[in-house]
Design a protein around this motif. Structure first.
Motif, PDB file in Angstrom:
ATOM      1  N   GLU A   1     -10.125  -5.193   5.685  1.00  0.00           N
ATOM      2  CA  GLU A   1     -10.595  -3.811   5.868  1.00  0.00           C
ATOM      3  C   GLU A   1     -12.107  -3.686   5.833  1.00  0.00           C
ATOM      4  OE1 GLU A   1      -8.542  -1.329   3.071  1.00  0.00           O
ATOM      5  OE2 GLU A   1     -10.171  -1.443   1.653  1.00  0.00           O
ATOM      6  N   ASP A   2     -12.793  -4.585   5.162  1.00  0.00           N
ATOM      7  CA  ASP A   2     -14.260  -4.478   5.142  1.00  0.00           C
ATOM      8  C   ASP A   2     -14.884  -4.808   6.498  1.00  0.00           C
ATOM      9  OD1 ASP A   2     -13.974  -3.853   2.515  1.00  0.00           O
ATOM     10  OD2 ASP A   2     -15.215  -5.483   1.732  1.00  0.00           O
TER      11      ASP A   2
ATOM     12  N   VAL B   1      -4.549   5.723  -4.678  1.00  0.00           N
ATOM     13  CA  VAL B   1      -5.237   7.003  -4.567  1.00  0.00           C
ATOM     14  C   VAL B   1      -5.435   7.289  -3.085  1.00  0.00           C
ATOM     15  CG1 VAL B   1      -7.293   8.330  -5.177  1.00  0.00           C
ATOM     16  CG2 VAL B   1      -6.518   6.468  -6.666  1.00  0.00           C
TER      17      VAL B   1
ATOM     18  N   ARG C   1     -11.783  -8.026   1.644  1.00  0.00           N
ATOM     19  CA  ARG C   1     -13.101  -8.270   2.238  1.00  0.00           C
ATOM     20  C   ARG C   1     -12.919  -8.793   3.672  1.00  0.00           C
ATOM     21  NH1 ARG C   1     -12.996  -6.805  -2.115  1.00  0.00           N
ATOM     22  NH2 ARG C   1     -12.999  -4.937  -0.848  1.00  0.00           N
TER      23      ARG C   1
ATOM     24  N   ALA D   1     -19.091  -2.022   4.704  1.00  0.00           N
ATOM     25  CA  ALA D   1     -17.643  -2.221   4.662  1.00  0.00           C
ATOM     26  C   ALA D   1     -16.904  -0.928   4.965  1.00  0.00           C
ATOM     27  CB  ALA D   1     -17.243  -2.759   3.293  1.00  0.00           C
ATOM     28  N   ARG D   2     -17.369   0.164   4.364  1.00  0.00           N
ATOM     29  CA  ARG D   2     -16.654   1.434   4.579  1.00  0.00           C
ATOM     30  C   ARG D   2     -16.905   1.972   5.991  1.00  0.00           C
ATOM     31  NH1 ARG D   2     -15.003  -0.604   0.795  1.00  0.00           N
ATOM     32  NH2 ARG D   2     -13.663  -1.190   2.511  1.00  0.00           N
TER      33      ARG D   2
ATOM     34  N   GLY E   1     -11.851   5.706   1.485  1.00  0.00           N
ATOM     35  CA  GLY E   1     -11.517   5.148   2.798  1.00  0.00           C
ATOM     36  C   GLY E   1     -10.930   3.761   2.701  1.00  0.00           C
ATOM     37  N   GLY E   2      -9.665   3.687   2.417  1.00  0.00           N
ATOM     38  CA  GLY E   2      -9.013   2.378   2.386  1.00  0.00           C
ATOM     39  C   GLY E   2      -8.755   1.904   0.969  1.00  0.00           C
ATOM     40  N   TYR E   3      -8.119   0.761   0.926  1.00  0.00           N
ATOM     41  CA  TYR E   3      -7.662   0.180  -0.330  1.00  0.00           C
ATOM     42  C   TYR E   3      -8.810  -0.128  -1.276  1.00  0.00           C
ATOM     43  CZ  TYR E   3      -5.035  -3.053  -3.270  1.00  0.00           C
ATOM     44  OH  TYR E   3      -4.438  -3.671  -4.316  1.00  0.00           O
ATOM     45  N   SER E   4      -9.935  -0.612  -0.729  1.00  0.00           N
ATOM     46  CA  SER E   4     -11.022  -1.114  -1.573  1.00  0.00           C
ATOM     47  C   SER E   4     -12.039  -0.054  -1.955  1.00  0.00           C
ATOM     48  CB  SER E   4     -11.776  -2.224  -0.842  1.00  0.00           C
ATOM     49  OG  SER E   4     -10.889  -3.172  -0.344  1.00  0.00           O
ATOM     50  N   ALA E   5     -11.857   1.175  -1.488  1.00  0.00           N
ATOM     51  CA  ALA E   5     -12.847   2.213  -1.770  1.00  0.00           C
ATOM     52  C   ALA E   5     -12.878   2.522  -3.270  1.00  0.00           C
ATOM     53  CB  ALA E   5     -12.520   3.454  -0.955  1.00  0.00           C
TER      54      ALA E   5
ATOM     55  N   ARG F   1       0.808  -1.193   0.000  1.00  0.00           N
ATOM     56  CA  ARG F   1       0.000   0.000   0.000  1.00  0.00           C
ATOM     57  C   ARG F   1       0.836   1.234   0.000  1.00  0.00           C
ATOM     58  NH1 ARG F   1      -5.078  -0.387   2.536  1.00  0.00           N
ATOM     59  NH2 ARG F   1      -5.617  -2.539   2.853  1.00  0.00           N
TER      60      ARG F   1
ATOM     61  N   GLN G   1     -10.357   1.390  -6.379  1.00  0.00           N
ATOM     62  CA  GLN G   1     -10.897   0.315  -7.222  1.00  0.00           C
ATOM     63  C   GLN G   1     -10.726   0.672  -8.696  1.00  0.00           C
ATOM     64  OE1 GLN G   1     -12.235  -2.620  -6.861  1.00  0.00           O
ATOM     65  NE2 GLN G   1     -12.786  -2.768  -4.699  1.00  0.00           N
TER      66      GLN G   1
END
Lengths: 483, 500
Positions: A120-121, B340, A117, B390-391, B320-324, A13, B328
């Motif tokens: 962080e989810d 980002v 999932r 999740a967020r 908010g985080g890697y998966s936001a 990251r 994505q």
């Protein structure tokens, strides 16, 4: 002030903000030490509590380290693999790091990014880093999700499945990471050049992040072969920290990891011996957008387990840890010839490097500044090696070490990481409890002896980093091959 | 209290596992899916002991025993928001100068000795300023708390502010600016600030000229006028009891007399965006482009208070985080960037949100368009239930991890206090975040983030991909193209007065 610290760890990251800064302040602390406490060792006023770890080995060779921590709501699950940048295949520099990114893609029973999932989810976080000798995967989750992470780590140890589109996309990400760290950062090219100067034979000479060209050459077959070769239970250490029931943890670990087969093929190991440097060398690296000229002096260093490691780390702290350190006081404060100056040790499992560096100031040409900076760095090292060292200076370093170690151990993640480095460098996680004592046992005579031997009497490579004169060179232009 | 949610559709949220024993027999051999999660544990904020000394100094003690370690922070409500535009960098320079000399026990201690004293206590003495506060802090082992507090309070109350130290810091700051001027991300963030806030209190950007104007008198006046007991907070978190913390506060800060000088006036902080909606900056030879998209955000005013959590969740959905969503689109789907990042800044009269990414010059237009499209798209595509959950979990988890360290707890406390918000907000954070609904996020985006409100900044090497920068300019007739060497933040705009 310019902050310039070699960034040796590559992470999955992008790191935002300075939250990690305290942990990074004394990066050598968590890593290594080797001499037993001498008779002159002084007890610290407050003790570093033992990690209290428990370890066992499964029949398939997986080492499991458990660090109980009553009362925390967070658990840390980490898997450290004994594979790093030094194991990049020939012509594939940067591969171990690229591979690390692929471990977050698809497996037989997990869709791509399912790790996110699972972490962080649900309020956790995951990350991974690749260093010269090791690749580590580190997740922090709410304690009630611990077992799900064990399942997922076992899954990707066994069943990684890669496809061309996700490989191409992740390769592009890694190339952007390289551009960001090396090409877009004002001193990125300087640090990128150091491993190649420090090492002549050992694969440590290739920077862990690799090159755009080598990354482009990597194939899907390389990924599969790398996983088969290195990602196996007998090449891994599972570390779990948090509030768990010991018996339940053991049962869960057996359940998910116990059935993984240990492959019969031996694990290939780098056996190259790095020879001593025969002669001094001088290089100049000209680059676009060098705001202030800089200089690095590079020596070969011993391996992490060497008996001299602790004394070299203490020398580094005396020379450059904090504002009151010798190099900062002399070059930055008193003489005002540098924006930043330091002495860093990077002692890897097989061989190390020692780097003294300085960034100049504005207003004077590089040709005038750099020879003076070189002399100033050598003068400070020489003064430490040959002159008096006050007791107060040693006390200061001991207290800095203790405080940093305590700060790291506030969280399950910090305790697990301390155990991981000790396991990787000394082959025994319990050494994490002795590291501090060993550093604190170093005496002035030790510091002076190791500086004379490894620095003053050794050959070195000198690198001048200056602004290029003409138009931007081809190296600064975007590279070919982007999807 | 926290509710954790199942996010993988179809997984039963059933039996507790590690806490109570191995999984049930029915699933004993099924290793094709992860086991269910156990019952969640609540996130609990440790007790915070707040008090005030007679002279108005606020004290907060957050006891956390276990390790013999304490973090001590002093905060004063003085920040860059009071800097005159032509002396941008004043509060920051004063913060830096505090640690460069102080009167201790009647004796002037100079910078090298002060650094030695601080580092001998095991921690470095860190000082810094934000928009509305200046802080000083150290983390030390328990036996060193008292000498650390003695040092911190001397530095705060009795700094020497010596002219030669100012000169030294000024030269270093100018050199550091030179380094920042080779960093595309740093240039983009300064351009973005001026673009959004204009010449208002929060549009200040320090330059060589504003730093050269700073005199010792400016800093002495700021210290005299702004550093006052009633605007000061001491936070002690870690291995210290409330009674001892309070006694130490009284010992080291109790005799500080309230100032009778009028407090500092703050300039107006209403956003005053410049005319161009897109600014492109040419930085020849740089290895990557930096792309930033700006949008309005909630302010700290009471009118906006009900929307604070909605705004934070909206930010989390995008960044908010890697998966936001932004990561994505830009990284995970397309491999265009290492990542980002988003951030939000809130002040009394306004707030700003920004997303930024670095990318190959050839992808700069695409990344800018992807970022803008996601911001604008939130109004039409509110988060689905699982995405929202999740967020929200990401926000709650990040908060919970900050409670794991002394420094993390201290930073939560100081952030609230600096913004004039009650510490009881900490106990409300989790339930309020979890109460936000998808429709509220959508409504927020629709009202706050129309296309006309967005601003875009790209800093890169034009010659490396001329068509890309032409494409960016063509997309917005208000585009301003500038050379990095021609940027000047000393006046109210982005260029020297003559060039405007």
């Amino acid at each position: 002030m310019v902050r310039m610290k070699p960034t040796f760890l590559l992470t999955r990251r992008r790191t935002l903000g300075g939250l990690a800064a305290t942990a990074a302040a004394l990066p050598w602390l968590a890593s290594r030490a080797a001499t037993p406490p001498g008779p002159g060792a002084r007890p610290a006023e407050v003790a570093l509590p033992s990690l209290g770890l428990r370890q066992r080995m499964l029949a398939n060779g997986l080492l499991v380290i458990a660090l109980p921590d009553r009362g925390t709501a967070t658990a840390s699950v980490q898997v450290w693999y004994r594979v790093g940048g030094k194991d990049d295949p020939a012509g594939r520099s940067g591969f171990a790091h690229l591979f690390e990114h692929m471990m977050f893609k698809r497996t037989r029973h997990m869709a791509a990014e399912m790790f996110d999932r699972l972490t962080e989810d649900v309020g956790g976080i995951n990350n991974a880093f690749t260093a010269e000798d090791v690749t580590a995967y580190q997740s922090e989750v709410p304690a009630n999700h611990l077992e799900r992470l064990l399942w997922a780590e076992a899954e990707r140890m066994q069943f990684l499945e890669v496809d061309q589109p996700s490989f191409d996309s992740e390769r592009a990400v890694v190339q952007e990471e390289l551009r960001q760290r090396v090409l877009a950062s004002p001193y990125g090219r300087l640090f990128h050049a150091l491993p190649g100067l420090a090492f002549e034979q050992h694969p440590y000479r290739r920077p862990v992040v690799g090159s755009i060209e080598d990354l482009n050459a990597a194939t899907l077959d390389d990924v599969k072969a790398f996983h088969r070769t290195y990602y196996r239970p007998d090449n891994a250490v599972l570390i779990v920290a948090g509030d768990f029931d010991d018996a339940a943890l053991d049962a869960a670990v057996d359940r998910y990891f116990g059935r993984i087969q240990r492959p019969e093929a031996p694990i290939p190991r780098v056996v190259v011996q790095e020879p001593p440097r025969e002669r001094d060398e001088r290089r100049t690296l000209a680059a676009p957008r060098v705001p202030l000229p800089a200089l690095a002096l590079v020596w070969k260093g011993p391996a992490a387990r060497d008996a001299d490691a602790a004394a070299l780390d203490v020398a580094s702290a005396l020379l450059s840890a904090g504002e009151s350190s010798r190099m900062n006081q002399a070059l930055v404060y008193r003489d005002r010839v540098a924006q930043a100056a330091g002495f860093q040790t990077q002692l890897n499992a097989d061989a190390g490097m020692l780097v003294a560096y300085a960034i100049g100031v504005g207003g004077a040409p590089a040709a005038r500044q750099l020879p003076a900076l070189e002399a100033a760095l050598l003068r400070e090292i020489g003064a430490l090696a040959e002159g008096p060292i006050a007791d107060a200076e040693f006390d200061k370093v001991r207290t800095q070490l203790l405080t940093a170690a305590l700060a790291e151990r506030q969280t399950p993640q910090g305790r697990a990481t301390a155990a991981g480095w000790a396991q990787m460098y000394y082959g025994d996680a319990r050494q994490a409890d002795q590291v501090l004592q060993r550093l604190q046992a170093v005496r002035a005579a030790d510091v002076q002896r190791v500086l004379r031997q490894h620095v003053l009497q050794a050959r070195r490579a000198t690198l001048h980093y200056v602004q290029e004169e003409a138009a931007p060179s081809p190296a600064s232009a975007p590279q070919k091959g982007r999807p | 209290m926290i509710r954790r949610r199942q996010l993988i559709a179809g997984l039963p949220a059933a039996a507790a596992l590690l806490a109570t024993g191995p999984a049930g027999a029915a699933t004993a051999d099924d290793l094709t899916a992860p086991p269910p999660a156990g019952p969640p544990r609540p996130v609990s904020v440790p007790p915070l002991h707040e008090s005030r000394l007679d002279n108005g100094v606020s004290v907060v003690v957050a006891p956390r025993h276990g390790l013999p370690l304490v973090s001590a922070w002093l905060l004063v409500r003085v920040g860059a928001e009071t800097d005159p535009l032509d002396r941008a960098g004043r509060a920051d320079m004063l913060a830096a100068l505090l640690t460069k000399g102080a009167e201790r026990s009647g004796r002037r201690v100079r910078a090298p000795e002060l650094a030695q004293q601080a580092e001998a206590l095991g921690g470095s003495l860190s000082a810094g300023s934000g928009w509305r506060s200046t802080s000083l802090g150290m983390t030390v082992t328990t036996p060193r708390l008292e000498p650390a507090l003695s040092l911190l309070t001397d530095v705060l109350r009795r700094p020497t502010l010596a002219a030669d130290e100012l000169d030294r810091l000024r030269v270093q700051a100018v050199d550091a600016l030179q380094v920042s001027n080779s960093d595309p991300g740093s240039i983009a963030s300064r351009v973005a600030r001026r673009l959004y806030w204009g010449a208002s209190a929060y549009g200040g950007v320090s330059t060589e000229q504003t730093l050269q104007r700073l005199q010792r008198d400016d800093l002495q006046a700021l210290h005299r006028q702004g550093y006052r007991p009633e605007d000061t907070l001491l936070v002690l978190s870690g291995d210290v009891s409330p009674a001892r913390g309070r006694a130490l506060a009284q010992q080291y800060l109790g005799d500080w007399r309230a100032s009778r000088i009028a407090p500092l006036a703050r300039r107006d902080g209403t956003p005053a965006p410049l005319a161009p909606r897109t600014v492109l900056v040419n930085l020849p030879g740089v290895g990557q482009s930096s792309v930033t998209v700006l949008a309005p955000f909630t302010s700290l005013s009471p009118d906006d208070a009900p929307e604070l959590r909605i705004a934070q969740v909206a930010n989390a959905v995008l960044g908010g985080g890697y998966s936001a969503r932004l990561n994505q689109e830009v990284r995970i789907r397309r491999g265009l960037s290492y990542g980002v990042g988003t951030s939000a800044e809130q002040h009394a009269e306004g707030g700003v949100w920004e997303a930024s990414a670095q990318t190959d010059h050839r992808n700069a237009a695409q990344v800018a368009e992807l970022l803008r499209a996601q911001v604008l798209g939130l109004a039409g595509t509110p988060p689905a239930a699982d995405e929202l959950a999740a967020r929200q979990a990401t926000l709650v988890g990040g908060f919970a991890r900050r409670l794991d360290t002394n420094a993390g707890i201290a930073s939560l406390i100081t952030t609230l206090w600096a913004g004039g918000r009650p510490l009881s907000e900490l106990n409300r954070f989790v339930p309020e975040v979890l109460a936000v609904k998808p429709g509220q996020v959508q409504d927020f985006a629709r009202r706050r983030w129309p296309a006309a409100a967005l601003r875009t900044v790209v800093v890169g090497d034009f010659s490396a991909a001329p068509e890309v920068f032409d494409q960016l300019a063509a997309a917005d007739p208000s585009t301003l193209r500038l050379q990095a060497s021609a940027l000047d933040f000393s006046g109210p705009g982005l260029q020297p007065a003559a060039a405007r």
